[in-house]
Design a protein around this motif. Structure first.
Motif, PDB file in Angstrom:
ATOM      1  N   GLU A  43      48.158 -10.042  34.982  1.00  0.00           N
ATOM      2  CA  GLU A  43      47.046 -10.158  35.783  1.00  0.00           C
ATOM      3  C   GLU A  43      47.202 -11.842  36.282  1.00  0.00           C
ATOM      4  O   GLU A  43      47.371 -11.783  37.176  1.00  0.00           O
ATOM      5  N   ARG A  44      48.197 -12.766  34.739  1.00  0.00           N
ATOM      6  CA  ARG A  44      48.528 -13.725  34.836  1.00  0.00           C
ATOM      7  C   ARG A  44      49.728 -13.777  35.317  1.00  0.00           C
ATOM      8  O   ARG A  44      50.057 -14.298  36.155  1.00  0.00           O
ATOM      9  N   ASN A  45      50.639 -12.613  34.979  1.00  0.00           N
ATOM     10  CA  ASN A  45      52.099 -12.890  34.843  1.00  0.00           C
ATOM     11  C   ASN A  45      51.765 -12.409  37.180  1.00  0.00           C
ATOM     12  O   ASN A  45      53.443 -12.896  37.498  1.00  0.00           O
ATOM     13  N   VAL A  46      51.325 -11.813  37.599  1.00  0.00           N
ATOM     14  CA  VAL A  46      51.160 -11.225  39.261  1.00  0.00           C
ATOM     15  C   VAL A  46      51.414 -12.534  39.431  1.00  0.00           C
ATOM     16  O   VAL A  46      51.529 -13.221  41.195  1.00  0.00           O
ATOM     17  N   TYR A  67      47.491  -8.711  46.076  1.00  0.00           N
ATOM     18  CA  TYR A  67      47.139  -9.013  44.383  1.00  0.00           C
ATOM     19  C   TYR A  67      47.668  -7.660  43.907  1.00  0.00           C
ATOM     20  O   TYR A  67      47.798  -6.300  43.184  1.00  0.00           O
ATOM     21  N   GLN A  68      46.322  -6.361  44.838  1.00  0.00           N
ATOM     22  CA  GLN A  68      45.820  -5.351  44.378  1.00  0.00           C
ATOM     23  C   GLN A  68      46.546  -4.119  44.768  1.00  0.00           C
ATOM     24  O   GLN A  68      47.126  -3.187  44.152  1.00  0.00           O
ATOM     25  N   ASP A  80      49.179  -1.932  42.494  1.00  0.00           N
ATOM     26  CA  ASP A  80      48.677  -0.339  42.609  1.00  0.00           C
ATOM     27  C   ASP A  80      50.813  -0.194  42.835  1.00  0.00           C
ATOM     28  O   ASP A  80      50.545   1.351  42.337  1.00  0.00           O
ATOM     29  N   PHE A  81      51.142  -0.521  43.625  1.00  0.00           N
ATOM     30  CA  PHE A  81      52.979  -0.122  43.555  1.00  0.00           C
ATOM     31  C   PHE A  81      53.631  -0.040  42.465  1.00  0.00           C
ATOM     32  O   PHE A  81      53.866   0.654  42.092  1.00  0.00           O
ATOM     33  N   SER A  82      53.211  -0.954  41.377  1.00  0.00           N
ATOM     34  CA  SER A  82      53.790  -0.785  40.308  1.00  0.00           C
ATOM     35  C   SER A  82      53.827   0.357  39.262  1.00  0.00           C
ATOM     36  O   SER A  82      54.358   1.024  38.966  1.00  0.00           O
ATOM     37  N   GLY A  83      51.946   0.894  39.809  1.00  0.00           N
ATOM     38  CA  GLY A  83      51.283   2.184  39.496  1.00  0.00           C
ATOM     39  C   GLY A  83      51.585   1.649  37.720  1.00  0.00           C
ATOM     40  O   GLY A  83      51.395   3.050  37.334  1.00  0.00           O
ATOM     41  N   ILE A  84      51.720   0.726  36.859  1.00  0.00           N
ATOM     42  CA  ILE A  84      51.204   0.480  35.895  1.00  0.00           C
ATOM     43  C   ILE A  84      49.582   0.367  35.310  1.00  0.00           C
ATOM     44  O   ILE A  84      49.399   0.560  33.795  1.00  0.00           O
ATOM     45  N   ASP A  85      48.751   0.780  36.177  1.00  0.00           N
ATOM     46  CA  ASP A  85      47.627   0.868  35.757  1.00  0.00           C
ATOM     47  C   ASP A  85      47.071   2.787  35.349  1.00  0.00           C
ATOM     48  O   ASP A  85      46.318   2.670  35.783  1.00  0.00           O
ATOM     49  N   ASP A  92      44.269   0.842  32.211  1.00  0.00           N
ATOM     50  CA  ASP A  92      44.166  -0.932  32.474  1.00  0.00           C
ATOM     51  C   ASP A  92      45.044  -1.615  31.832  1.00  0.00           C
ATOM     52  O   ASP A  92      44.571  -2.728  31.661  1.00  0.00           O
ATOM     53  N   PHE A  93      46.311  -1.172  32.263  1.00  0.00           N
ATOM     54  CA  PHE A  93      46.681  -1.952  31.323  1.00  0.00           C
ATOM     55  C   PHE A  93      47.818  -3.235  31.726  1.00  0.00           C
ATOM     56  O   PHE A  93      48.261  -4.971  31.425  1.00  0.00           O
ATOM     57  N   ILE A  94      46.789  -3.901  33.137  1.00  0.00           N
ATOM     58  CA  ILE A  94      47.206  -5.141  33.441  1.00  0.00           C
ATOM     59  C   ILE A  94      46.594  -6.249  33.309  1.00  0.00           C
ATOM     60  O   ILE A  94      46.923  -7.366  33.431  1.00  0.00           O
ATOM     61  N   THR A  95      45.075  -5.734  32.347  1.00  0.00           N
ATOM     62  CA  THR A  95      44.531  -7.070  32.021  1.00  0.00           C
ATOM     63  C   THR A  95      45.238  -7.417  30.351  1.00  0.00           C
ATOM     64  O   THR A  95      44.427  -7.494  29.484  1.00  0.00           O
ATOM     65  N   LEU A  96      46.766  -6.297  29.621  1.00  0.00           N
ATOM     66  CA  LEU A  96      47.002  -6.797  28.726  1.00  0.00           C
ATOM     67  C   LEU A  96      48.122  -7.530  28.915  1.00  0.00           C
ATOM     68  O   LEU A  96      48.995  -7.915  29.177  1.00  0.00           O
ATOM     69  N   PRO A  97      48.269  -7.992  27.070  1.00  0.00           N
ATOM     70  CA  PRO A  97      49.788  -8.570  27.799  1.00  0.00           C
ATOM     71  C   PRO A  97      51.064  -8.081  28.019  1.00  0.00           C
ATOM     72  O   PRO A  97      51.499  -6.401  27.494  1.00  0.00           O
TER      73      PRO A  97
END
Length: 245
Positions: free
Chosen positions: A98-101, A119-120, A124-129, A133-138
């Protein structure tokens, strides 16, 4: 610079560009002549692939176009602010996705409002979630492929006069690669120029209409992507046959 009857406006002009840098080794320092007299003109709406063997000067040339390496000789002119994917959108391992975005978006020249609005779409485009919920992880918990996809997604969230991508389209599954190619096409339609460095020549022919073939720092060929890739593949095949004799 506006378009005229001559066609699309130039976005990058390289005139007899030479790039050198110093490498420190066990026996002291030595100078590497990485790019040798390269000349080309890129225009609005083009997608240009850079191909060649390892150490041929592809990534070095992109760094010079981005303004990170000054030419030792020759001249480089670029329209607007060139963006080099992976440098402008540098991500920090100890911060969350999230912070890196947010930070990556600011580094790419977006306002905080634009980042909030997009943001969303970026996530969504990256597909990492897709699998958690990877977007909230370091970022340190991400695979290299996930990090590369997020970098591309941040960069692709805004238009660019000149966007340079180094191998990012080679990451991810087939669905992400299709999304990436479609977004590159949109960026070109939005009056940008896209440069793509890839060791996957199929990616170059599917994404780009033009290719530059660099070998040992020298521009060997500049033309339609399929023709340049075919010539490069033919030479690699010939070299392979000779090495077996």
């Amino acid at each position: 610079m506006a378009e005229n009857h001559m066609g699309p406006a130039p976005t990058v002009i390289a005139d007899d560009v030479h790039i050198t840098y110093t490498v420190q080794g066990a026996s002291g320092s030595r100078e590497v002549h990485a790019v040798k007299g390269v000349t080309f003109v890129a225009h609005k709406g083009e997608a240009i692939g850079l191909i060649g063997s390892n150490g041929s000067g592809k990534s070095t040339l992109l760094k010079a176009v981005a303004g990170l390496l000054p030419p030792a000789r020759g001249r480089l002119w670029t329209r607007g602010r060139p963006s080099l994917l992976g440098v402008d959108a540098a991500l920090m391992n100890d911060l969350t996705g999230e912070r890196n975005v947010v930070l990556g978006g600011l580094a790419m020249g977006m306002t905080r409002r634009q980042i909030r609005e997009r943001y969303q779409q970026i996530v969504d485009f990256s597909g990492i979630d897709d699998k958690g919920d990877f977007i909230t992880l370091p970022m340190r918990t991400y695979s290299s492929g996930m990090a590369a996809r997020l970098r591309f997604s941040i960069a692709a969230a805004r238009t660019h006069d000149v966007l340079m991508i180094d191998e990012a389209l080679a990451t991810g599954d087939a669905a992400f690669q299709r999304r990436s190619r479609a977004r590159v096409a949109e960026l070109r339609a939005e009056a940008g120029t896209v440069f793509l460095v890839s060791h996957n020549n199929r990616t170059v022919t599917e994404t780009c209409d033009r290719a530059l073939w660099l070998e040992a720092g020298v521009l060997r060929m500049d033309g339609p992507a399929k023709e340049v890739v075919a010539a490069y593949d033919d030479e690699q095949t010939r070299k392979g046959r000779k090495s077996k004799k």
